[in-house]
Design a protein around this motif. Structure first.
Motif, PDB file in Angstrom:
ATOM      1  N   GLY A   1       0.820  -1.216   0.000  1.00 54.02           N
ATOM      2  CA  GLY A   1       0.000   0.000   0.000  1.00 54.02           C
ATOM      3  C   GLY A   1       0.849   1.261   0.000  1.00 54.02           C
ATOM      4  O   GLY A   1       0.568   2.217  -0.738  1.00 54.02           O
ATOM      5  N   LEU A   2       1.910   1.259   0.821  1.00 53.97           N
ATOM      6  CA  LEU A   2       2.818   2.406   0.879  1.00 53.97           C
ATOM      7  C   LEU A   2       3.515   2.606  -0.460  1.00 53.97           C
ATOM      8  O   LEU A   2       3.650   3.736  -0.945  1.00 53.97           O
ATOM      9  CB  LEU A   2       3.855   2.202   1.994  1.00 53.97           C
ATOM     10  CG  LEU A   2       4.935   3.284   2.121  1.00 53.97           C
ATOM     11  CD1 LEU A   2       4.310   4.655   2.411  1.00 53.97           C
ATOM     12  CD2 LEU A   2       5.935   2.907   3.211  1.00 53.97           C
ATOM     13  N   ALA A   3       3.953   1.500  -1.084  1.00 50.81           N
ATOM     14  CA  ALA A   3       4.631   1.587  -2.380  1.00 50.81           C
ATOM     15  C   ALA A   3       3.705   2.179  -3.445  1.00 50.81           C
ATOM     16  O   ALA A   3       4.105   3.068  -4.209  1.00 50.81           O
ATOM     17  CB  ALA A   3       5.118   0.203  -2.812  1.00 50.81           C
ATOM     18  N   ILE A   4       2.472   1.691  -3.484  1.00 49.53           N
ATOM     19  CA  ILE A   4       1.501   2.193  -4.479  1.00 49.53           C
ATOM     20  C   ILE A   4       1.203   3.670  -4.242  1.00 49.53           C
ATOM     21  O   ILE A   4       1.166   4.472  -5.182  1.00 49.53           O
ATOM     22  CB  ILE A   4       0.206   1.351  -4.443  1.00 49.53           C
ATOM     23  CG1 ILE A   4       0.507  -0.070  -4.957  1.00 49.53           C
ATOM     24  CG2 ILE A   4      -0.897   2.004  -5.269  1.00 49.53           C
ATOM     25  CD1 ILE A   4      -0.623  -1.059  -4.754  1.00 49.53           C
ATOM     26  N   PHE A   5       1.018   4.026  -2.974  1.00 48.68           N
ATOM     27  CA  PHE A   5       0.736   5.429  -2.651  1.00 48.68           C
ATOM     28  C   PHE A   5       1.900   6.330  -3.061  1.00 48.68           C
ATOM     29  O   PHE A   5       1.711   7.375  -3.687  1.00 48.68           O
ATOM     30  CB  PHE A   5       0.451   5.593  -1.155  1.00 48.68           C
ATOM     31  CG  PHE A   5       0.330   7.024  -0.716  1.00 48.68           C
ATOM     32  CD1 PHE A   5      -0.836   7.738  -0.951  1.00 48.68           C
ATOM     33  CD2 PHE A   5       1.400   7.674  -0.105  1.00 48.68           C
ATOM     34  CE1 PHE A   5      -0.942   9.073  -0.573  1.00 48.68           C
ATOM     35  CE2 PHE A   5       1.304   9.010   0.276  1.00 48.68           C
ATOM     36  CZ  PHE A   5       0.132   9.712   0.045  1.00 48.68           C
ATOM     37  N   ALA A   6       3.137   5.923  -2.701  1.00 46.16           N
ATOM     38  CA  ALA A   6       4.318   6.751  -2.978  1.00 46.16           C
ATOM     39  C   ALA A   6       4.561   6.904  -4.479  1.00 46.16           C
ATOM     40  O   ALA A   6       4.844   8.012  -4.963  1.00 46.16           O
ATOM     41  CB  ALA A   6       5.551   6.154  -2.298  1.00 46.16           C
ATOM     42  N   ILE A   7       4.441   5.802  -5.228  1.00 46.49           N
ATOM     43  CA  ILE A   7       4.643   5.883  -6.681  1.00 46.49           C
ATOM     44  C   ILE A   7       3.539   6.716  -7.328  1.00 46.49           C
ATOM     45  O   ILE A   7       3.807   7.528  -8.232  1.00 46.49           O
ATOM     46  CB  ILE A   7       4.684   4.466  -7.298  1.00 46.49           C
ATOM     47  CG1 ILE A   7       5.902   3.679  -6.778  1.00 46.49           C
ATOM     48  CG2 ILE A   7       4.713   4.525  -8.817  1.00 46.49           C
ATOM     49  CD1 ILE A   7       7.247   4.164  -7.254  1.00 46.49           C
ATOM     50  N   SER A   8       2.311   6.551  -6.870  1.00 48.55           N
ATOM     51  CA  SER A   8       1.193   7.359  -7.397  1.00 48.55           C
ATOM     52  C   SER A   8       1.426   8.838  -7.124  1.00 48.55           C
ATOM     53  O   SER A   8       1.168   9.697  -7.978  1.00 48.55           O
ATOM     54  CB  SER A   8      -0.137   6.918  -6.766  1.00 48.55           C
ATOM     55  OG  SER A   8      -0.398   5.580  -7.066  1.00 48.55           O
ATOM     56  N   TYR A   9       1.921   9.137  -5.917  1.00 48.14           N
ATOM     57  CA  TYR A   9       2.202  10.529  -5.563  1.00 48.14           C
ATOM     58  C   TYR A   9       3.317  11.099  -6.442  1.00 48.14           C
ATOM     59  O   TYR A   9       3.258  12.257  -6.859  1.00 48.14           O
ATOM     60  CB  TYR A   9       2.589  10.624  -4.084  1.00 48.14           C
ATOM     61  CG  TYR A   9       2.833  12.040  -3.625  1.00 48.14           C
ATOM     62  CD1 TYR A   9       1.759  12.884  -3.350  1.00 48.14           C
ATOM     63  CD2 TYR A   9       4.129  12.547  -3.499  1.00 48.14           C
ATOM     64  CE1 TYR A   9       1.966  14.193  -2.943  1.00 48.14           C
ATOM     65  CE2 TYR A   9       4.343  13.852  -3.095  1.00 48.14           C
ATOM     66  CZ  TYR A   9       3.266  14.674  -2.818  1.00 48.14           C
ATOM     67  OH  TYR A   9       3.479  15.975  -2.423  1.00 48.14           O
ATOM     68  N   ALA A  10       4.317  10.271  -6.740  1.00 44.03           N
ATOM     69  CA  ALA A  10       5.409  10.718  -7.624  1.00 44.03           C
ATOM     70  C   ALA A  10       4.872  11.075  -9.005  1.00 44.03           C
ATOM     71  O   ALA A  10       5.280  12.083  -9.600  1.00 44.03           O
ATOM     72  CB  ALA A  10       6.475   9.624  -7.732  1.00 44.03           C
ATOM     73  N   TRP A  11       3.935  10.269  -9.513  1.00 42.84           N
ATOM     74  CA  TRP A  11       3.315  10.578 -10.815  1.00 42.84           C
ATOM     75  C   TRP A  11       2.504  11.874 -10.724  1.00 42.84           C
ATOM     76  O   TRP A  11       2.523  12.699 -11.648  1.00 42.84           O
ATOM     77  CB  TRP A  11       2.418   9.414 -11.262  1.00 42.84           C
ATOM     78  CG  TRP A  11       3.171   8.306 -11.926  1.00 42.84           C
ATOM     79  CD1 TRP A  11       3.525   7.099 -11.385  1.00 42.84           C
ATOM     80  CD2 TRP A  11       3.693   8.311 -13.262  1.00 42.84           C
ATOM     81  NE1 TRP A  11       4.220   6.362 -12.297  1.00 42.84           N
ATOM     82  CE2 TRP A  11       4.341   7.062 -13.463  1.00 42.84           C
ATOM     83  CE3 TRP A  11       3.680   9.227 -14.300  1.00 42.84           C
ATOM     84  CZ2 TRP A  11       4.960   6.718 -14.662  1.00 42.84           C
ATOM     85  CZ3 TRP A  11       4.295   8.887 -15.505  1.00 42.84           C
ATOM     86  CH2 TRP A  11       4.927   7.645 -15.677  1.00 42.84           C
TER      87      TRP A  11
END
Length: 200
Positions: A51-61
């Motif tokens: 969940g943290l990985a998906i959130f962080a990568i989504s935020y980077a986009w």
């Protein structure tokens, strides 16, 4: 959190989510299973790390596309290499592969079956080895690989779901102690070895 920080956080979380499977595979491929350590304590945290990985990568986009907008109409600066779309796409794919690693990692274990043929059945022994620390198919494949390195092994059936390994072996060529050492060299813990009487 800026784009670079979000990407770094996402990658670390994605790799950590599969850390119970990556070290055993590296150790097996390098032929140094004895130094492999167990990261099974990470397994309960896996959903949160994903969940943290998906959130962080989504935020980077999100930051990437937001920074493309130029409200003042000024000429924007040339983006740094880690701010390019290609880099972000590559890191997203890498994070996705890291998260899904446990599902395809078993195909990386080399075949090492040293099946022993026993002419006299009285030399065959069958045991159930109770193992703590296995969390996925890669774990059971790692145990199978390590045990099959022993001379005298006839059959190995490991199950991470049952937390055990059913092993048939020639007792003139190996023994409980060697089997226990082989399993524990993977980083998992042998709880008990129990002889299985003829169940046929």
């Amino acid at each position: 959190m800026k784009e670079k920080g979000a990407i770094t956080t996402g990658l670390i979380a994605a790799i950590a989510a599969s850390s119970c499977c990556i070290p055993p595979l590296i150790a097996a491929l390098a032929g140094v299973g004895g130094i492999s350590s167990s990261f099974s304590w990470v397994e309960p945290l896996r959903p949160y790390l994903i969940g943290l990985a998906i959130f962080a990568i989504s935020y980077a986009w999100f930051v990437h596309f937001k920074s493309k907008k130029d409200d003042c109409g000024c000429k924007s600066e040339q983006p740094k290499w880690y701010q390019t779309k290609v880099f972000l796409l590559g890191m997203t794919l890498f994070a996705g592969l890291s998260i899904s690693f446990p599902y395809f990692s078993t195909s990386f274990f080399p075949e090492n079956a040293k099946i022993s043929l026993v002419k006299n059945s009285e030399y065959i022994e069958k045991v159930e080895v109770s193992i703590k620390g296995m969390t996925c198919q890669a774990c059971q494949k790692h145990v199978d690989y390590s045990v099959k390195e022993l001379v005298g092994i006839i059959d190995v059936q490991t199950s991470y779901e049952n937390g055990n390994s059913i092993i048939q072996f020639d007792k003139t060529k190996t023994n409980h102690k060697e089997i226990s050492k082989a399993v524990q060299s993977t980083g998992y813990t042998v709880h008990e070895i129990k002889k299985i009487e003829n169940d046929e």
